[in-house]
Design a protein around this motif. Structure first.
Motif, mmCIF file in Angstrom:
data_model
loop_
_atom_site.group_PDB
_atom_site.id
_atom_site.type_symbol
_atom_site.label_atom_id
_atom_site.label_comp_id
_atom_site.label_asym_id
_atom_site.label_seq_id
_atom_site.Cartn_x
_atom_site.Cartn_y
_atom_site.Cartn_z
ATOM 1 N N LYS A 33 0.843 -1.184 0.000
ATOM 2 C CA LYS A 33 0.000 0.000 0.000
ATOM 3 C C LYS A 33 0.883 1.240 0.000
ATOM 4 O O LYS A 33 2.038 1.205 0.446
ATOM 5 N N ILE A 34 0.329 2.325 -0.528
ATOM 6 C CA ILE A 34 1.031 3.606 -0.578
ATOM 7 C C ILE A 34 0.172 4.624 0.164
ATOM 8 O O ILE A 34 -0.946 4.942 -0.270
ATOM 9 N N THR A 35 0.663 5.112 1.293
ATOM 10 C CA THR A 35 -0.072 6.116 2.063
ATOM 11 C C THR A 35 -0.004 7.457 1.347
ATOM 12 O O THR A 35 1.081 7.936 0.994
ATOM 13 N N LEU A 36 -1.173 8.070 1.142
ATOM 14 C CA LEU A 36 -1.231 9.320 0.385
ATOM 15 C C LEU A 36 -1.143 10.559 1.268
ATOM 16 O O LEU A 36 -0.990 11.666 0.757
ATOM 17 N N ASN B 88 -7.317 5.281 -3.852
ATOM 18 C CA ASN B 88 -8.021 6.234 -2.978
ATOM 19 C C ASN B 88 -8.988 5.547 -2.023
ATOM 20 O O ASN B 88 -10.152 5.953 -1.893
ATOM 21 N N ALA C 57 -5.239 5.866 0.893
ATOM 22 C CA ALA C 57 -4.073 5.108 0.445
ATOM 23 C C ALA C 57 -4.410 4.415 -0.870
ATOM 24 O O ALA C 57 -5.580 4.164 -1.188
ATOM 25 N N ASP C 58 -3.371 4.136 -1.645
ATOM 26 C CA ASP C 58 -3.502 3.318 -2.851
ATOM 27 C C ASP C 58 -2.943 1.933 -2.543
ATOM 28 O O ASP C 58 -1.823 1.806 -2.037
ATOM 29 N N TYR C 59 -3.726 0.910 -2.837
ATOM 30 C CA TYR C 59 -3.306 -0.468 -2.620
ATOM 31 C C TYR C 59 -3.029 -1.108 -3.987
ATOM 32 O O TYR C 59 -3.775 -0.874 -4.952
ATOM 33 N N THR D 169 -2.417 13.949 -4.526
ATOM 34 C CA THR D 169 -1.421 14.176 -3.478
ATOM 35 C C THR D 169 -0.090 14.596 -4.094
ATOM 36 O O THR D 169 0.156 14.402 -5.289
ATOM 37 N N ASP E 10 -7.035 4.790 4.492
ATOM 38 C CA ASP E 10 -5.694 4.423 4.968
ATOM 39 C C ASP E 10 -5.746 3.752 6.338
ATOM 40 O O ASP E 10 -4.705 3.438 6.917
#
Length: 255
Positions: free
Chosen positions: A57-60, A118, A65-67, A219, A121
Motif C-alpha cells: 500500500k502507498i499512504t497518500l 483512494n 491510500a492506494d493499494y 497528493t 488508509d
C-alpha cells in the motif's frame, strides 16, 4: 466298441464340432461386426496457476491510500478473460474485510498490476487473493495486439493545476480496432520501491491511431523522488469473441 471307448469318441466328436462352431461364430463376428477402433485419447494442455508476486500500500497523507498487487501468468498460451480477486484488509480492531473486484490477464503476462485507488488508509494490507478458477481462454501471446507508448512526460503540470501528472501518447500498432485499453502507471524511486500508482482508460482506438492519455495525482509526489516511470497498456482481447476470431488462426478453446 466298448462303452468307455464310445464315450471317448462322442466326447472327441463333440469337442471338434464345438471348436468348429466357435470358430465359425468368431469369423462371422469379425467379418460382419468388426470392432471400431477407439479414438486416441488426446490430453489437452492444462494452464498453470496464476501467481501473486507481491502486494503493498502507498499512504497518500490525506487519510487515503492506494493499494496494489502484482500478479504473473506463467502460461504463454492461456489468458483469463475474467478473474476474481480480493485485497485482504484488517482494521485497528483486528476485523478483516475483503475488497473484491474483477480483472483479466493476457497470455504470457508476467507483470500485471491490480489497483485499489483512494481507499481508506485505516487498514493494514494483510494479503491479496486470486480466484482458483479463472475463466481461461487458449490464445498465443504472439497473436496479441501491439500497443506502443511514447512521449512520456512526468512531473508537476501547470495545466493540471500544479498536480503531479503522467502524460503520454498511446498508439495502436496492431491491425485491429480496440474498444477499451487500460493504461497503468507505476512510479518507482532509486531503490526500485513503488511510490505511486495510477490508471486510466482509453476507449475506441482504431488501428494505427494515436491517442493522448493523462493520469493525475491528488497528493504531492516530489519530482526528485521519482526515478523511473513504467507504463503498461493492455486490452482485454480474451473477452472479445469477434476480435479473437480475427486474431487467432486456429480454433479457440475456453476452459
Amino acid at each position: 466298441m466298448t462303452l468307455p471307448q464310445r464315450i471317448i469318441k462322442q466326447t472327441l466328436v463333440a469337442t471338434v464340432y464345438g471348436i468348429i462352431s466357435v470358430t465359425i461364430v468368431f469369423l462371422i463376428v469379425i467379418i460382419f461386426f468388426p470392432r471400431k477402433p477407439e479414438p486416441p485419447v488426446v490430453e489437452l494442455p492444462q494452464p498453470k496457476s496464476l501467481q501473486v508476486v507481491k502486494y503493498n500500500k502507498i499512504t497518500l497523507g490525506n487519510g487515503f491510500a492506494d493499494y496494489w498487487a502484482e500478479i504473473s501468468n506463467p502460461n504463454d498460451d492461456f489468458g483469463a478473460k475474467s478473474l476474481d480477486y480480493a485485497f485482504v484488509l484488517k482494521d485497528s480492531e483486528g476485523q478483516v474485510q475483503k475488497k473484491t473486484g474483477k480483472t483479466y490477464i493476457l497470455p504470457g503476462d508476467k507483470k500485471r498490476y491490480v489497483l485499489l485507488l483512494n481507499y481508506s488508509d485505516a487498514y493494514l494490507l494483510e494479503g491479496f487473493e486470486l480466484s482458483s478458477t479463472p475463466m481461461w481462454t487458449e490464445l498465443s501471446k504472439f497473436n496479441l495486439p501491439e500497443l506502443v507508448i511514447r512521449n512520456v512526460n512526468v512531473g508537476v503540470s501547470d495545466k493540471a493545476g500544479k498536480a503531479f501528472t503522467v502524460f503520454g501518447i498511446l498508439t495502436n500498432s496492431s491491425k485491429l480496432n480496440l474498444k477499451n485499453i487500460q493504461v497503468i502507471s507505476i512510479l518507482t524511486d532509486s531503490s526500485g520501491n513503488i511510490i505511486g500508482v495510477n490508471e486510466t482508460l482509453v476507449r475506441d482506438i482504431l488501428t494505427s491511431e494515436s491517442r493522448e492519455f493523462e493520469m493525475t495525482w491528488d497528493t504531492v509526489i516530489p519530482n526528485a523522488t521519482v526515478s523511473n516511470t513504467i507504463i503498461y497498456a493492455q486490452s482485454n482481447v480474451v473477452d472479445d469473441r469477434e476480435l479473437l476470431i480475427q486474431m487467432q488462426q486456429g480454433p479457440i478453446f475456453d476452459r
